[in-house]
Design a protein around this motif. Structure first.
Motif, PDB file in Angstrom:
ATOM      1  N   SER A  79      17.160   2.596  -3.017  1.00 38.57           N
ATOM      2  CA  SER A  79      17.277   1.858  -4.277  1.00 38.57           C
ATOM      3  C   SER A  79      16.017   1.035  -4.554  1.00 38.57           C
ATOM      4  N   THR A  80      15.526   0.356  -3.517  1.00 42.21           N
ATOM      5  CA  THR A  80      14.298  -0.440  -3.654  1.00 42.21           C
ATOM      6  C   THR A  80      13.110   0.449  -3.989  1.00 42.21           C
ATOM      7  N   LEU A  81      12.984   1.565  -3.292  1.00 41.66           N
ATOM      8  CA  LEU A  81      11.878   2.489  -3.538  1.00 41.66           C
ATOM      9  C   LEU A  81      11.952   3.059  -4.952  1.00 41.66           C
ATOM     10  N   ARG A  82      13.142   3.452  -5.375  1.00 42.39           N
ATOM     11  CA  ARG A  82      13.326   3.995  -6.720  1.00 42.39           C
ATOM     12  C   ARG A  82      12.855   2.979  -7.770  1.00 42.39           C
ATOM     13  N   GLN A  83      13.234   1.732  -7.583  1.00 44.65           N
ATOM     14  CA  GLN A  83      12.837   0.679  -8.524  1.00 44.65           C
ATOM     15  C   GLN A  83      11.314   0.509  -8.556  1.00 44.65           C
ATOM     16  N   HIS A  84      10.687   0.500  -7.372  1.00 43.79           N
ATOM     17  CA  HIS A  84       9.222   0.352  -7.318  1.00 43.79           C
ATOM     18  C   HIS A  84       8.517   1.547  -7.957  1.00 43.79           C
ATOM     19  N   LEU A  85       9.040   2.746  -7.730  1.00 42.67           N
ATOM     20  CA  LEU A  85       8.409   3.941  -8.298  1.00 42.67           C
ATOM     21  C   LEU A  85       8.545   3.977  -9.813  1.00 42.67           C
ATOM     22  N   GLN A  86       9.679   3.501 -10.330  1.00 41.40           N
ATOM     23  CA  GLN A  86       9.868   3.472 -11.787  1.00 41.40           C
ATOM     24  C   GLN A  86       8.913   2.481 -12.446  1.00 41.40           C
ATOM     25  N   ALA A 137       4.493   5.301   7.598  1.00 44.57           N
ATOM     26  CA  ALA A 137       4.138   4.943   6.220  1.00 44.57           C
ATOM     27  C   ALA A 137       3.758   6.179   5.411  1.00 44.57           C
ATOM     28  N   PHE A 138       4.050   6.092   4.108  1.00 45.88           N
ATOM     29  CA  PHE A 138       3.688   7.131   3.150  1.00 45.88           C
ATOM     30  C   PHE A 138       2.823   6.497   2.060  1.00 45.88           C
ATOM     31  N   ARG A 139       2.001   7.325   1.438  1.00 49.26           N
ATOM     32  CA  ARG A 139       1.271   6.922   0.238  1.00 49.26           C
ATOM     33  C   ARG A 139       1.766   7.835  -0.864  1.00 49.26           C
ATOM     34  N   VAL A 140       2.360   7.252  -1.902  1.00 53.70           N
ATOM     35  CA  VAL A 140       2.970   8.016  -2.985  1.00 53.70           C
ATOM     36  C   VAL A 140       2.156   7.804  -4.254  1.00 53.70           C
ATOM     37  N   ASN A 141       1.848   8.895  -4.938  1.00 51.75           N
ATOM     38  CA  ASN A 141       1.139   8.829  -6.220  1.00 51.75           C
ATOM     39  C   ASN A 141       2.143   8.656  -7.342  1.00 51.75           C
ATOM     40  N   SER A 142       1.746   7.961  -8.397  1.00 47.92           N
ATOM     41  CA  SER A 142       2.638   7.796  -9.545  1.00 47.92           C
ATOM     42  C   SER A 142       2.823   9.159 -10.202  1.00 47.92           C
ATOM     43  N   LYS A 143       3.990   9.363 -10.801  1.00 50.92           N
ATOM     44  CA  LYS A 143       4.308  10.651 -11.430  1.00 50.92           C
ATOM     45  C   LYS A 143       3.580  10.834 -12.745  1.00 50.92           C
ATOM     46  N   ARG A 144       3.309   9.752 -13.438  1.00 47.46           N
ATOM     47  CA  ARG A 144       2.725   9.852 -14.788  1.00 47.46           C
ATOM     48  C   ARG A 144       1.234  10.037 -14.740  1.00 47.46           C
ATOM     49  N   GLY A 154      12.621  14.281  -5.161  1.00 49.81           N
ATOM     50  CA  GLY A 154      12.189  13.691  -6.424  1.00 49.81           C
ATOM     51  C   GLY A 154      10.885  14.276  -6.938  1.00 49.81           C
ATOM     52  N   CYS A 155      10.351  15.276  -6.230  1.00 54.04           N
ATOM     53  CA  CYS A 155       9.099  15.956  -6.624  1.00 54.04           C
ATOM     54  C   CYS A 155       7.920  14.990  -6.737  1.00 54.04           C
ATOM     55  N   TYR A 156       7.845  14.031  -5.831  1.00 58.05           N
ATOM     56  CA  TYR A 156       6.717  13.107  -5.806  1.00 58.05           C
ATOM     57  C   TYR A 156       5.587  13.714  -4.990  1.00 58.05           C
ATOM     58  N   ARG A 215      14.982   8.764  15.947  1.00 59.97           N
ATOM     59  CA  ARG A 215      14.208   9.755  15.213  1.00 59.97           C
ATOM     60  C   ARG A 215      13.808   9.213  13.855  1.00 59.97           C
ATOM     61  N   GLY A 216      13.939   7.921  13.646  1.00 64.27           N
ATOM     62  CA  GLY A 216      13.520   7.322  12.390  1.00 64.27           C
ATOM     63  C   GLY A 216      14.366   7.734  11.210  1.00 64.27           C
ATOM     64  N   GLY A 217      15.626   7.343  11.185  1.00 63.78           N
ATOM     65  CA  GLY A 217      16.545   7.713  10.110  1.00 63.78           C
ATOM     66  C   GLY A 217      16.070   7.266   8.748  1.00 63.78           C
ATOM     67  N   LEU A 218      15.529   6.073   8.658  1.00 64.58           N
ATOM     68  CA  LEU A 218      15.035   5.567   7.379  1.00 64.58           C
ATOM     69  C   LEU A 218      13.850   6.401   6.912  1.00 64.58           C
ATOM     70  N   LYS A 219      12.931   6.686   7.813  1.00 63.84           N
ATOM     71  CA  LYS A 219      11.750   7.473   7.458  1.00 63.84           C
ATOM     72  C   LYS A 219      12.162   8.866   6.962  1.00 63.84           C
ATOM     73  N   ARG A 220      13.107   9.492   7.662  1.00 61.35           N
ATOM     74  CA  ARG A 220      13.565  10.826   7.259  1.00 61.35           C
ATOM     75  C   ARG A 220      14.243  10.790   5.893  1.00 61.35           C
ATOM     76  N   ALA A 221      15.041   9.753   5.641  1.00 65.69           N
ATOM     77  CA  ALA A 221      15.723   9.637   4.350  1.00 65.69           C
ATOM     78  C   ALA A 221      14.726   9.424   3.215  1.00 65.69           C
ATOM     79  N   ILE A 222      13.728   8.612   3.447  1.00 62.85           N
ATOM     80  CA  ILE A 222      12.706   8.362   2.426  1.00 62.85           C
ATOM     81  C   ILE A 222      11.901   9.634   2.175  1.00 62.85           C
ATOM     82  N   HIS A 223      11.563  10.347   3.234  1.00 68.37           N
ATOM     83  CA  HIS A 223      10.841  11.620   3.092  1.00 68.37           C
ATOM     84  C   HIS A 223      11.655  12.582   2.228  1.00 68.37           C
ATOM     85  N   SER A 224      12.940  12.719   2.503  1.00 71.75           N
ATOM     86  CA  SER A 224      13.808  13.598   1.712  1.00 71.75           C
ATOM     87  C   SER A 224      13.872  13.155   0.256  1.00 71.75           C
TER      88      SER A 224
END
Length: 177
Positions: free
Chosen positions: A117-124, A170-177, A159-161, A145-154
């Motif tokens: 939810s937090t990530l979705r808000q930041h990405l929007q 850590a991940f580096r995500v590019n904005s969609k727009r 979400g086609c990011y 095995r890093g459940g949070l990391k795996r969930a965020i990766h999925s």
């Protein structure tokens, strides 16, 4: 009706759920509160099931109602903990990256649903051309095995990011727009 008057009073105490490392942080207080409410909810649902099995339907209804009350209290405490840790993490990482072209979101200590939810808000809210540095960590136990990391990766894949794993946690995500 006599059974309803014999209310279930639990001996649960908030201090039972706060570890020795508790330093007065609101985050840990709210997580401990949520854990206590979870235990109360579980106990009331167990008692409701037992009463229903004994065909004491009014008593079962009362216990079920109490369980739902503690469920809402648990959800509220978890939300307050997540809000608290998000505010802390935001301040902690405020000056660690060049804020002109990237932002940081630290998802440590959040449950998976809260983190997504937090990530979705930041990405929007991410402006075009910005990158979001997402810190997940890589697990807290030796065999994790890093459940949070795996969930965020999925979440990012589904979400086609466009993203890259910068390191183990850590991940580096590019904005969609």
């Amino acid at each position: 009706m006599k059974m309803i008057q014999k209310l279930f009073f639990s001996s649960f105490n908030l201090s039972d759920f706060v570890g020795d490392e508790f330093k007065g942080s609101l985050y840990e207080y709210f997580r401990a509160e949520a854990t206590m409410q979870f235990q109360l909810r579980k106990e009331y649902f167990t008692r409701a099931r037992q009463a229903h099995g004994d065909k004491q339907f009014e008593v079962a209804q009362y216990y079920s109602q109490q369980a739902r009350y503690h469920d809402s209290r648990m959800r509220e405490a978890n939300k307050r903990a997540a809000d608290n840790i998000n505010a802390y993490n935001l301040l902690k990482h405020e000056h660690q990256v060049d804020l002109k072209c990237s932002k940081v979101v630290d998802l440590h200590m959040l449950h998976v649903g809260e983190a997504i939810s937090t990530l979705r808000q930041h990405l929007q809210n991410l402006p075009p051309g910005y990158k979001l540095h997402v810190i997940t960590g890589w697990g807290t136990t030796p065999n994790s095995r890093g459940g949070l990391k795996r969930a965020i990766h999925s979440f990012l894949v589904n979400g086609c990011y466009t993203f890259a794993e910068v390191n183990k946690g850590a991940f580096r995500v590019n904005s969609k727009r």
